[in-house]
Design a protein around this motif. Structure first.
Motif, mmCIF file in Angstrom:
data_model
loop_
_atom_site.group_PDB
_atom_site.id
_atom_site.type_symbol
_atom_site.label_atom_id
_atom_site.label_comp_id
_atom_site.label_asym_id
_atom_site.label_seq_id
_atom_site.Cartn_x
_atom_site.Cartn_y
_atom_site.Cartn_z
ATOM 1 N N GLU A 86 0.831 -1.190 0.000
ATOM 2 C CA GLU A 86 0.000 0.000 0.000
ATOM 3 C C GLU A 86 0.874 1.251 0.000
ATOM 4 N N SER A 87 0.387 2.296 -0.641
ATOM 5 C CA SER A 87 1.070 3.574 -0.601
ATOM 6 C C SER A 87 0.051 4.697 -0.687
ATOM 7 N N GLY A 88 0.409 5.827 -0.118
ATOM 8 C CA GLY A 88 -0.456 6.986 -0.116
ATOM 9 C C GLY A 88 -0.191 7.847 1.094
ATOM 10 N N PRO A 89 -1.000 8.855 1.303
ATOM 11 C CA PRO A 89 -0.766 9.774 2.414
ATOM 12 C C PRO A 89 -1.084 9.137 3.753
ATOM 13 N N ASP A 90 -0.405 9.595 4.787
ATOM 14 C CA ASP A 90 -0.737 9.135 6.131
ATOM 15 C C ASP A 90 -1.627 10.124 6.874
ATOM 16 N N LEU A 91 -1.884 11.271 6.270
ATOM 17 C CA LEU A 91 -2.739 12.279 6.888
ATOM 18 C C LEU A 91 -3.614 12.912 5.815
ATOM 19 N N VAL A 92 -4.912 12.943 6.057
ATOM 20 C CA VAL A 92 -5.874 13.531 5.142
ATOM 21 C C VAL A 92 -6.797 14.437 5.942
ATOM 22 N N LYS A 93 -7.141 15.565 5.369
ATOM 23 C CA LYS A 93 -8.029 16.498 6.052
ATOM 24 C C LYS A 93 -9.490 16.121 5.846
ATOM 25 N N PRO A 94 -10.325 16.395 6.839
ATOM 26 C CA PRO A 94 -11.761 16.121 6.676
ATOM 27 C C PRO A 94 -12.328 16.793 5.435
ATOM 28 N N SER A 95 -13.249 16.100 4.798
ATOM 29 C CA SER A 95 -13.940 16.485 3.565
ATOM 30 C C SER A 95 -13.136 16.200 2.300
ATOM 31 N N GLN A 96 -11.867 15.879 2.435
ATOM 32 C CA GLN A 96 -11.060 15.571 1.258
ATOM 33 C C GLN A 96 -11.246 14.122 0.831
ATOM 34 N N THR A 97 -10.619 13.763 -0.276
ATOM 35 C CA THR A 97 -10.667 12.410 -0.793
ATOM 36 C C THR A 97 -9.365 11.691 -0.486
ATOM 37 N N LEU A 98 -9.486 10.525 0.124
ATOM 38 C CA LEU A 98 -8.343 9.665 0.382
ATOM 39 C C LEU A 98 -8.079 8.811 -0.842
ATOM 40 N N THR A 113 -14.036 11.674 7.071
ATOM 41 C CA THR A 113 -14.193 12.227 8.406
ATOM 42 C C THR A 113 -13.211 11.522 9.332
ATOM 43 N N PRO A 114 -13.063 12.001 10.570
ATOM 44 C CA PRO A 114 -12.182 11.283 11.503
ATOM 45 C C PRO A 114 -12.567 9.819 11.709
ATOM 46 N N GLU A 115 -13.827 9.458 11.450
ATOM 47 C CA GLU A 115 -14.240 8.065 11.575
ATOM 48 C C GLU A 115 -13.595 7.170 10.526
ATOM 49 N N ASP A 116 -13.005 7.754 9.505
ATOM 50 C CA ASP A 116 -12.299 6.985 8.490
ATOM 51 C C ASP A 116 -10.845 6.715 8.860
ATOM 52 N N GLY A 130 -1.215 -6.892 2.054
ATOM 53 C CA GLY A 130 -0.164 -5.923 2.238
ATOM 54 C C GLY A 130 0.118 -5.736 3.713
ATOM 55 N N GLN A 131 1.149 -4.981 4.019
ATOM 56 C CA GLN A 131 1.510 -4.765 5.416
ATOM 57 C C GLN A 131 0.586 -3.785 6.114
ATOM 58 N N GLY A 132 -0.183 -3.041 5.365
ATOM 59 C CA GLY A 132 -1.087 -2.043 5.903
ATOM 60 C C GLY A 132 -0.449 -0.672 5.957
ATOM 61 N N THR A 133 -1.270 0.338 5.818
ATOM 62 C CA THR A 133 -0.799 1.707 5.927
ATOM 63 C C THR A 133 -1.751 2.494 6.818
ATOM 64 N N GLN A 134 -1.197 3.210 7.769
ATOM 65 C CA GLN A 134 -1.984 4.006 8.700
ATOM 66 C C GLN A 134 -2.414 5.299 8.031
ATOM 67 N N VAL A 135 -3.707 5.573 8.066
ATOM 68 C CA VAL A 135 -4.256 6.819 7.546
ATOM 69 C C VAL A 135 -5.011 7.509 8.672
ATOM 70 N N THR A 136 -4.651 8.739 8.922
ATOM 71 C CA THR A 136 -5.321 9.548 9.934
ATOM 72 C C THR A 136 -6.050 10.692 9.257
ATOM 73 N N VAL A 137 -7.313 10.873 9.607
ATOM 74 C CA VAL A 137 -8.105 11.990 9.106
ATOM 75 C C VAL A 137 -8.195 13.019 10.215
ATOM 76 N N SER A 138 -7.584 14.156 9.987
ATOM 77 C CA SER A 138 -7.536 15.200 11.008
ATOM 78 C C SER A 138 -7.201 16.527 10.357
ATOM 79 N N SER A 139 -7.719 17.580 10.926
ATOM 80 C CA SER A 139 -7.384 18.920 10.478
ATOM 81 C C SER A 139 -6.206 19.497 11.234
#
Length: 115
Positions: A6-18, A88-91, A106-115
């Motif tokens: 897996e690859s991608g961001p580890d932090l995403v803001k609320p209302s955005q697309t992961l 949302t943070p619930e994601d 995959g090994q997994g990737t941590q994604v945090t939704v926070s402003s």
């Protein structure tokens, strides 16, 4: 032996697309008759199935997430991608890509939704 990463961001803001990408090696995502899934695990909770894409490109999503989920693939790169909109943070969760019914994760990737 098939490997998934897996690859991608580890932090995403609320209302955005992961957007997360799973890169597969040792096996083709177009090979009969495998299905390729995204699964997540929120902190302190169990695994939740998000959806899959099949070897021919068919998709199916969890009813609870269907309206916000899109899974696609790039066969030239042997990759498939998760897009989860309006987060949302619930994601917040560890997100995994898997090959269905094969035990390949995959090994997994941590994604945090926070402003």
């Amino acid at each position: 032996q098939v490997q998934l990463q897996e690859s991608g961001p580890d932090l995403v803001k609320p209302s955005q697309t992961l957007s997360l990408t799973c890169t597969v090696s040792g096996g083709s995502i177009t090979a009969n008759y495998y299905y390729w899934s995204w699964i997540r695990q929120p902190p302190g909770k169990g695994l939740e199935w998000i959806g899959y894409i099949g070897y021919g490109g068919s998709t199916y999503y969890s009813p609870s997430l269907r309206s916000r989920t899109s899974i696609s693939r790039d066969t030239s790169k042997n990759q498939f991608t998760l897009q989860l909109s309006s987060v949302t943070p619930e994601d917040t969760a560890v997100y995994y890509c898997t090959r269905v019914a094969s035990g390949a994760w995959g090994q997994g990737t941590q994604v945090t939704v926070s402003s």
